[in-house]
Design a protein around this motif. Structure first.
Motif, short mmCIF file in Angstrom:
data_model
loop_
_atom_site.label_atom_id
_atom_site.label_comp_id
_atom_site.label_asym_id
_atom_site.label_seq_id
_atom_site.Cartn_x
_atom_site.Cartn_y
_atom_site.Cartn_z
N SER A 62 0.86 -1.19 0.00
CA SER A 62 0.00 0.00 0.00
C SER A 62 0.89 1.24 0.00
O SER A 62 1.49 1.61 1.02
CB SER A 62 -0.91 0.02 1.23
OG SER A 62 -1.57 1.27 1.31
N GLU A 63 0.99 1.86 -1.15
CA GLU A 63 1.86 3.04 -1.29
C GLU A 63 1.42 4.15 -0.34
O GLU A 63 2.25 4.84 0.25
CB GLU A 63 1.84 3.52 -2.74
CG GLU A 63 2.86 4.57 -3.03
CD GLU A 63 2.97 4.90 -4.51
OE1 GLU A 63 3.93 5.59 -4.86
OE2 GLU A 63 2.12 4.47 -5.30
N THR A 64 0.12 4.32 -0.15
CA THR A 64 -0.41 5.36 0.74
C THR A 64 0.08 5.15 2.17
O THR A 64 0.52 6.10 2.82
CB THR A 64 -1.95 5.35 0.70
OG1 THR A 64 -2.38 5.55 -0.64
CG2 THR A 64 -2.53 6.42 1.60
N SER A 68 2.77 7.36 4.31
CA SER A 68 2.35 7.93 5.59
C SER A 68 3.40 7.70 6.66
O SER A 68 3.71 8.59 7.45
CB SER A 68 1.01 7.34 6.05
OG SER A 68 -0.01 7.74 5.19
N PHE A 69 3.96 6.50 6.69
CA PHE A 69 5.02 6.20 7.65
C PHE A 69 6.29 7.00 7.33
O PHE A 69 6.94 7.53 8.22
CB PHE A 69 5.34 4.71 7.68
CG PHE A 69 4.32 3.89 8.41
CD1 PHE A 69 4.00 4.14 9.73
CD2 PHE A 69 3.67 2.86 7.76
CE1 PHE A 69 3.05 3.39 10.40
CE2 PHE A 69 2.73 2.09 8.42
CZ PHE A 69 2.41 2.35 9.74
N MET A 74 -0.87 11.64 8.13
CA MET A 74 -2.09 10.83 8.32
C MET A 74 -2.33 10.51 9.78
O MET A 74 -3.21 9.75 10.13
CB MET A 74 -2.05 9.52 7.52
CG MET A 74 -2.99 9.54 6.33
SD MET A 74 -3.04 7.98 5.43
CE MET A 74 -4.05 6.94 6.46
N PHE A 75 -1.50 11.05 10.70
CA PHE A 75 -1.69 10.76 12.12
C PHE A 75 -2.96 11.39 12.67
O PHE A 75 -3.43 11.01 13.73
CB PHE A 75 -0.47 11.19 12.94
CG PHE A 75 0.75 10.35 12.66
CD1 PHE A 75 0.66 8.97 12.53
CD2 PHE A 75 1.99 10.93 12.52
CE1 PHE A 75 1.77 8.20 12.27
CE2 PHE A 75 3.11 10.16 12.27
CZ PHE A 75 3.00 8.79 12.14
N GLN A 76 -3.51 12.35 11.94
CA GLN A 76 -4.76 12.98 12.37
C GLN A 76 -5.97 12.33 11.69
O GLN A 76 -7.09 12.76 11.89
CB GLN A 76 -4.73 14.48 12.05
CG GLN A 76 -3.59 15.22 12.72
CD GLN A 76 -3.57 15.03 14.23
OE1 GLN A 76 -4.60 15.06 14.88
NE2 GLN A 76 -2.38 14.82 14.78
N LEU A 82 -3.69 4.08 15.08
CA LEU A 82 -3.01 2.85 14.68
C LEU A 82 -1.63 3.15 14.09
O LEU A 82 -0.67 2.41 14.33
CB LEU A 82 -3.86 2.08 13.66
CG LEU A 82 -5.17 1.51 14.17
CD1 LEU A 82 -5.98 0.91 13.02
CD2 LEU A 82 -4.92 0.48 15.25
N LEU A 83 -1.53 4.23 13.32
CA LEU A 83 -0.24 4.65 12.78
C LEU A 83 0.73 5.02 13.91
O LEU A 83 1.89 4.60 13.90
CB LEU A 83 -0.41 5.82 11.82
CG LEU A 83 -1.09 5.50 10.50
CD1 LEU A 83 -1.57 6.78 9.82
CD2 LEU A 83 -0.17 4.73 9.59
N LYS A 84 0.24 5.76 14.88
CA LYS A 84 1.08 6.15 16.03
C LYS A 84 1.51 4.92 16.82
O LYS A 84 2.67 4.83 17.25
CB LYS A 84 0.33 7.13 16.94
CG LYS A 84 0.20 8.51 16.37
CD LYS A 84 -0.57 9.41 17.32
CE LYS A 84 -0.81 10.77 16.70
NZ LYS A 84 -1.63 11.63 17.56
N ASP A 85 0.60 4.00 17.02
CA ASP A 85 0.93 2.77 17.76
C ASP A 85 1.99 1.97 17.01
O ASP A 85 2.93 1.45 17.61
CB ASP A 85 -0.34 1.94 17.96
CG ASP A 85 -0.15 0.82 18.96
OD1 ASP A 85 0.45 1.08 20.03
OD2 ASP A 85 -0.61 -0.30 18.69
#
Length: 144
Positions: A62-64, A68-69, A74-76, A82-85
């Motif tokens: 998943s390129e998106t 994001s990482f 996308m953290f908001q 889940l991204l932050k975790d």
């Protein structure tokens, strides 16, 4: 037939492309493909830590999500928690990176994810994958 389960597949390769460990994990069906991709990244990062590795390149199709990482955005979003975790586990590594690969380079993880839906809750293999997944190993293009 409606399936209310999802599957996660994770493969850990060494620098030569040889399999160190693999995981197939059944989960409740997430609300979206985006959520599933983030959960897969999170589980992969946890698995890297469980195996005892200190360096990793997290690959995904998943390129998106990979962007994001990489960018820390996308953290908001609805899946920001889940991204932050996931980043919490990533940051526990000494060195890490993120790499986008196309689905044809991710066929082992994809096959393990599909296998998970019809298998036990979680299965781990060390230094190999199950025989029914072996053919996908030959197709995958490991990161070099």
């Amino acid at each position: 037939m409606f399936i209310d389960k999802g599957g996660l597949g994770v493969v850990i390769h060494n620098h030569a492309g040889e399999i160190i460990a693999a995981l197939s994990d059944k989960i409740p069906q997430p609300p979206s493909v985006t959520c599933l991709e983030i959960l897969a990244a999170r589980r992969a990062t946890i698995f890297v830590n469980e195996v005892g590795l200190h360096e990793s390149i997290l690959e995904g199709d998943s390129e998106t999500i990979i962007k994001s990482f990489q960018k820390g955005d996308m953290f908001q979003s609805a899946y920001g928690h889940l991204l932050k975790d996931t980043m919490f586990y990533v940051n526990s590594l000494r060195r890490y990176g993120f790499s986008h690969n196309y689905r044809n380079g991710n066929s082992v993880a994809d096959a393990l994810a599909k296998k998970a839906i019809f298998s036990f809750d979680s299965t781990i293999w060390m230094e190999y994958v199950p025989p029914d997944i072996n053919s996908f190993v030959l197709v995958d293009i490991p990161l070099s």
